[in-house]
Design a protein around this motif. Sequence first.
Motif, short mmCIF file in Angstrom:
data_model
loop_
_atom_site.label_atom_id
_atom_site.label_comp_id
_atom_site.label_asym_id
_atom_site.label_seq_id
_atom_site.Cartn_x
_atom_site.Cartn_y
_atom_site.Cartn_z
N TRP A 39 0.88 -1.27 -0.03
CA TRP A 39 0.04 -0.05 0.12
C TRP A 39 0.74 1.34 -0.10
CZ3 TRP A 39 -4.86 1.36 -0.69
CH2 TRP A 39 -5.81 0.61 -0.82
N LEU B 22 -6.92 2.36 7.36
CA LEU B 22 -7.58 1.66 6.44
C LEU B 22 -7.24 0.25 6.15
CD1 LEU B 22 -9.15 2.24 3.67
CD2 LEU B 22 -7.29 2.10 2.53
N MET C 136 -13.90 2.36 10.92
CA MET C 136 -12.99 3.29 11.23
C MET C 136 -13.41 4.50 11.64
SD MET C 136 -11.25 2.97 7.12
CE MET C 136 -9.89 4.46 7.59
N TRP D 42 -10.95 5.99 -0.71
CA TRP D 42 -11.99 5.53 0.04
C TRP D 42 -13.09 4.81 -1.06
CZ3 TRP D 42 -17.30 6.44 0.40
CH2 TRP D 42 -17.98 5.66 1.21
N ASN E 193 -11.83 1.54 -2.18
CA ASN E 193 -11.77 0.73 -1.09
C ASN E 193 -12.65 1.08 -0.12
OD1 ASN E 193 -9.11 -0.65 -2.14
ND2 ASN E 193 -8.95 1.92 -2.27
N ARG F 140 -15.14 1.40 3.11
CA ARG F 140 -14.97 0.73 4.41
C ARG F 140 -16.12 1.55 5.21
NH1 ARG F 140 -10.41 -0.90 6.60
NH2 ARG F 140 -11.87 -1.55 8.30
N VAL G 79 -16.86 4.10 7.85
CA VAL G 79 -16.38 5.09 8.23
C VAL G 79 -17.11 6.11 9.11
CG1 VAL G 79 -14.98 7.30 7.90
CG2 VAL G 79 -14.52 5.28 6.59
#
Lengths: 249, 258
Positions: free
Chosen positions: A118, A149, A156, A181, A184, A186, A188
């Motif tokens: 990453w 992340l 998160m 984001w 990817n 997630r 939050v």
Amino acid sequence: MTASALELKGIRKDFDSGRKNVLNGLSFTVAENEFVSIIGPSGSGKTTLFQLIGGLEKPTAGEVWISGKLTTGSRGHVSYMPQQASLMPWRSVSANIELALEVAGVNRKEASRQAREWLDRIDLLEYADSYPHVLSGGMQQRVSFLRALLSPQPLMLLDEPFGALDALTRQQMQQWLMAIWEQNRRSVLLVTHSIEEALLLSDRIIVLSSAPAVILEEITVPFDRPRSPQLWREPRFNELKQRIHELLQ
Amino acid sequence: MGNKGWHNAVWPSVLLILVILTVWQLSVDGGLVPEWQLPSPTSILQEMIQGWPRLMLNTSATIKLALIGFAGGALAGFIIAAILHLIPFVRKAVYPLLVVSQNVPVIAIGPILTIWLGYGVLPKLILVWIVCFFPVSVAMLNGFKDTDPNLRNYMQMIGAGKWQLFSRLELPNAVTHLFSGLKIAASYAVLSAVVAEWLGADKGLGHYMILSSKGYETARMFAAVFLIVLLSLAVFGAVALIERLVIRWRPAKGGGRA
């Protein structure tokens, strides 16, 4: 129906044995892969709220559910990006990311592999073995975000992550975070003081009142993704901005 | 710091030392001070050259005592600090005693240790341990406690347990403190080794000083003092060097909090 990433049920928090009521009956959810922002005047108990969700504090009343599990007062269910990057100065950039993953139970080898992969993706691989102090404030926050992340926890928490940056860096960071984001997703929960930041990034905005904090309004942000950095040109953006601004008065 | 900066920082004190040595030499040569009271720098140097083999024999005994004492004391200091930090009840009980223990004069403990343990190496080592462990354990205890609240909060938020907090945050944070404790202990180590030797030894610079004082051999005593200072500086310098090798993460910028 799958469980929400986060569900708060009637969270109340008093300090000084009941004399000071900070949070008063907060209930809201963050759906899986949803980006929710909390905005409120300073002193509206946002820090306390994060401490409750993180399990560092126990609510006076109410329950915290994360990914369908009752987690009130228990830790280890969230990943976290604080306002100060909070990288260990004695660990290399890569080792800082690995630490977060290790605490979350990822094995060392896998943590190291992911960290490097990453760092390469966000063009910071050349700093993998450097100590954090050589990075600029913005770069440190990128590492801090990456660390959150990559952590496997289901939620998160971003705690005013760009609050300490200058205006220009802040804008760049918002764009950067949004781009990552959106690719990817997630779950939050973001705390911010900036209305524009909340509008740009979130699916939903929860507006809090000052202490004792109650939810004034939940606003669904209507803009499609991927979002344009020029979102502020749209009339609806400014309408919403003004509405939130008035709510906060 | 650049080479030039280093020179600029050092030369005033070098100059002062040269002035002192010259005045000293001249006042002894001029008969202002009798030689048996204060030998001149050159006669001290002469004494050192003549008595070199004996001096070295005694010096190596003192080095051994000081280094083993220093290492043992530092290790004990580290372990005690870790135990006190990890078990709050023990800390509350022991910490005040620890502070009180430091007010017991070393000179007073020495003879007692000799009564208990005889004239061997052990009582002397224990004396150096006692002197060296304290600065290390106090510095480490501070280092364990004095962690950045942001880092602590971060670790707790992501679910770090007590052991992870200790091993990943408090312990590495204490490393800089460890070295400041080690440096203080280092400067005490040689001194306390010499004091231990005064109290009864058959070798070592302390022993050599006692012998020389009995024979009014002032130049020899000064030679021993000079070597003791040199040794102390060397141990201190070695610790400082190791510190620079170990702690590479500190920002290179000068100033600010060390």
